[in-house]
Motif scaffolding. Structure first.
Motif, PDB file in Angstrom:
ATOM      1  N   ILE A 173      26.774  45.410  36.949  1.00 28.91           N
ATOM      2  CA  ILE A 173      26.541  46.477  37.926  1.00 28.91           C
ATOM      3  C   ILE A 173      27.175  46.119  39.265  1.00 28.91           C
ATOM      4  CG2 ILE A 173      24.785  47.737  39.222  1.00 28.91           C
ATOM      5  CD1 ILE A 173      22.963  47.447  36.760  1.00 28.91           C
ATOM      6  N   ILE A 174      27.047  44.851  39.668  1.00 31.47           N
ATOM      7  CA  ILE A 174      27.671  44.405  40.925  1.00 31.47           C
ATOM      8  C   ILE A 174      29.174  44.620  40.864  1.00 31.47           C
ATOM      9  CG2 ILE A 174      28.211  42.373  42.335  1.00 31.47           C
ATOM     10  CD1 ILE A 174      25.432  41.289  41.588  1.00 31.47           C
ATOM     11  N   ARG A 175      29.784  44.228  39.751  1.00 31.65           N
ATOM     12  CA  ARG A 175      31.235  44.334  39.613  1.00 31.65           C
ATOM     13  C   ARG A 175      31.724  45.788  39.544  1.00 31.65           C
ATOM     14  NH1 ARG A 175      32.126  40.963  41.977  1.00 31.65           N
ATOM     15  NH2 ARG A 175      32.857  38.856  41.530  1.00 31.65           N
ATOM     16  N   SER A 176      30.863  46.696  39.142  1.00 30.42           N
ATOM     17  CA  SER A 176      31.266  48.108  39.101  1.00 30.42           C
ATOM     18  C   SER A 176      31.376  48.696  40.506  1.00 30.42           C
ATOM     19  CB  SER A 176      30.258  48.924  38.285  1.00 30.42           C
ATOM     20  OG  SER A 176      29.012  49.039  38.962  1.00 30.42           O
ATOM     21  N   LYS A 177      30.817  47.975  41.492  1.00 29.57           N
ATOM     22  CA  LYS A 177      30.801  48.487  42.857  1.00 29.57           C
ATOM     23  C   LYS A 177      31.547  47.597  43.845  1.00 29.57           C
ATOM     24  CE  LYS A 177      26.177  50.481  42.117  1.00 29.57           C
ATOM     25  NZ  LYS A 177      24.778  50.482  42.598  1.00 29.57           N
ATOM     26  N   SER A 178      31.684  46.309  43.524  1.00 30.38           N
ATOM     27  CA  SER A 178      32.196  45.367  44.520  1.00 30.38           C
ATOM     28  C   SER A 178      32.884  44.186  43.855  1.00 30.38           C
ATOM     29  CB  SER A 178      31.031  44.859  45.390  1.00 30.38           C
ATOM     30  OG  SER A 178      31.427  43.778  46.198  1.00 30.38           O
ATOM     31  N   MET A 179      33.826  43.561  44.586  1.00 29.69           N
ATOM     32  CA  MET A 179      34.491  42.346  44.123  1.00 29.69           C
ATOM     33  C   MET A 179      34.008  41.132  44.909  1.00 29.69           C
ATOM     34  SD  MET A 179      36.172  43.092  41.537  1.00 29.69           S
ATOM     35  CE  MET A 179      36.994  41.508  41.343  1.00 29.69           C
ATOM     36  N   ILE A 180      32.806  41.210  45.471  1.00 27.11           N
ATOM     37  CA  ILE A 180      32.227  40.079  46.176  1.00 27.11           C
ATOM     38  C   ILE A 180      32.198  38.861  45.255  1.00 27.11           C
ATOM     39  CG2 ILE A 180      29.933  40.876  45.515  1.00 27.11           C
ATOM     40  CD1 ILE A 180      28.808  39.533  47.967  1.00 27.11           C
ATOM     41  N   PRO A 181      32.559  37.670  45.741  1.00 27.16           N
ATOM     42  CA  PRO A 181      32.518  36.469  44.896  1.00 27.16           C
ATOM     43  C   PRO A 181      31.122  36.202  44.355  1.00 27.16           C
ATOM     44  CG  PRO A 181      33.767  36.046  46.903  1.00 27.16           C
ATOM     45  CD  PRO A 181      33.118  37.388  47.078  1.00 27.16           C
ATOM     46  N   VAL A 182      31.051  35.854  43.059  1.00 29.20           N
ATOM     47  CA  VAL A 182      29.775  35.557  42.412  1.00 29.20           C
ATOM     48  C   VAL A 182      29.870  34.182  41.761  1.00 29.20           C
ATOM     49  CG1 VAL A 182      28.132  36.217  40.622  1.00 29.20           C
ATOM     50  CG2 VAL A 182      29.263  37.995  41.984  1.00 29.20           C
TER      51      VAL A 182
END
Length: 237
Positions: free
Chosen positions: A67-76
């Motif tokens: 879900i995070i990746r569907s909205k953002s490319m913030i480093p995880v």
């Protein structure tokens, strides 16, 4: 301005320990204790990096990452005690930037966080208009691969290959030094920018995933060759 970090970890002791260590390093830290809470926080606030446990209540880390990746490319950066879960997260192509195996030292975790933030800063610079011309002139052809060394992109038969940041850095390192054989320690030092702690699985997973994406036959690799008992090098393609 300090970097903002979101910790998503259901173990109160681990969360508090990581929070305290990162705060001492000057980071601004927020803690979430399950996947749903993390997504609620991300709907209203922005962060520079997310530290994500995979074994979470209510919503597991893999679903949360998707879900995070569907909205953002913030480093995880994934934190997990189960290598198979980490392997699954990387294999699904959800875009985890790095992972660290539990139990880990705070020194190692802080080093990983700082290295990830440095890479993200470099990546953002590479996407700026000022270096667009440089990117176009820095494309390397190797076998059927076309690698944009400055633009962080790889294509094969004109089809783009989705590599994680770590996978791209490994490939770029080999291409930049085609005759050099890298031990696992040297590879780790160069890509992770940290001392090697003997966690071979970290390297093994990334090499395997990279091969699955770029090789015609990953079980018989031609781009990244294994020299048994020594390390890896670029193949003669």
């Amino acid at each position: 301005m300090s970097h903002r970090i979101l910790i998503v970890e259901d173990d109160q002791f681990i969360s508090d320990m990581v929070n305290e260590s990162l705060t001492k390093e000057g980071f601004e830290v927020t803690a979430a204790f399950d996947g749903e809470e993390a997504l609620e926080i991300l709907n209203t606030q922005t962060y520079d990096i997310i530290l994500l446990d995979l074994m979470l209540p209510k919503m597991d880390g893999i679903e949360c990452l998707g879900i995070i990746r569907s909205k953002s490319m913030i480093p995880v950066l994934i934190m997990s005690a189960k290598d198979e879960d980490v392997d699954k997260a990387l294999g699904l192509g959800l875009g985890a930037d790095d992972y660290i195996s539990k139990p880990f030292s705070m020194i190692e975790l802080i080093a990983r966080v700082k290295a990830t933030l440095r890479r993200e800063k470099h990546y953002m610079r590479s996407q700026s208009p000022e270096v667009e011309k440089e990117n176009k002139n820095n494309i390397v052809k190797i076998g059927n691969l076309s690698v944009d060394m400055s633009g962080f992109s790889v294509t094969k038969f004109d089809k783009e290959i989705n590599l994680t940041a770590k996978e791209f850095q490994i490939l770029k390192l080999f291409i930049s030094n085609p005759s050099q054989v890298y031990t696992k320690s040297q590879l780790y030092n160069s890509v992770w920018e940290d001392d090697y702690h003997g966690d071979e699985n970290v390297i093994n997973v990334h090499i395997r995933r990279l091969r699955e994406k770029i090789e015609d036959d990953p079980s018989h690799p031609t781009y990244i060759k294994t020299l048994w008992g020594i390390g890896y090098k670029l193949g003669d393609v």
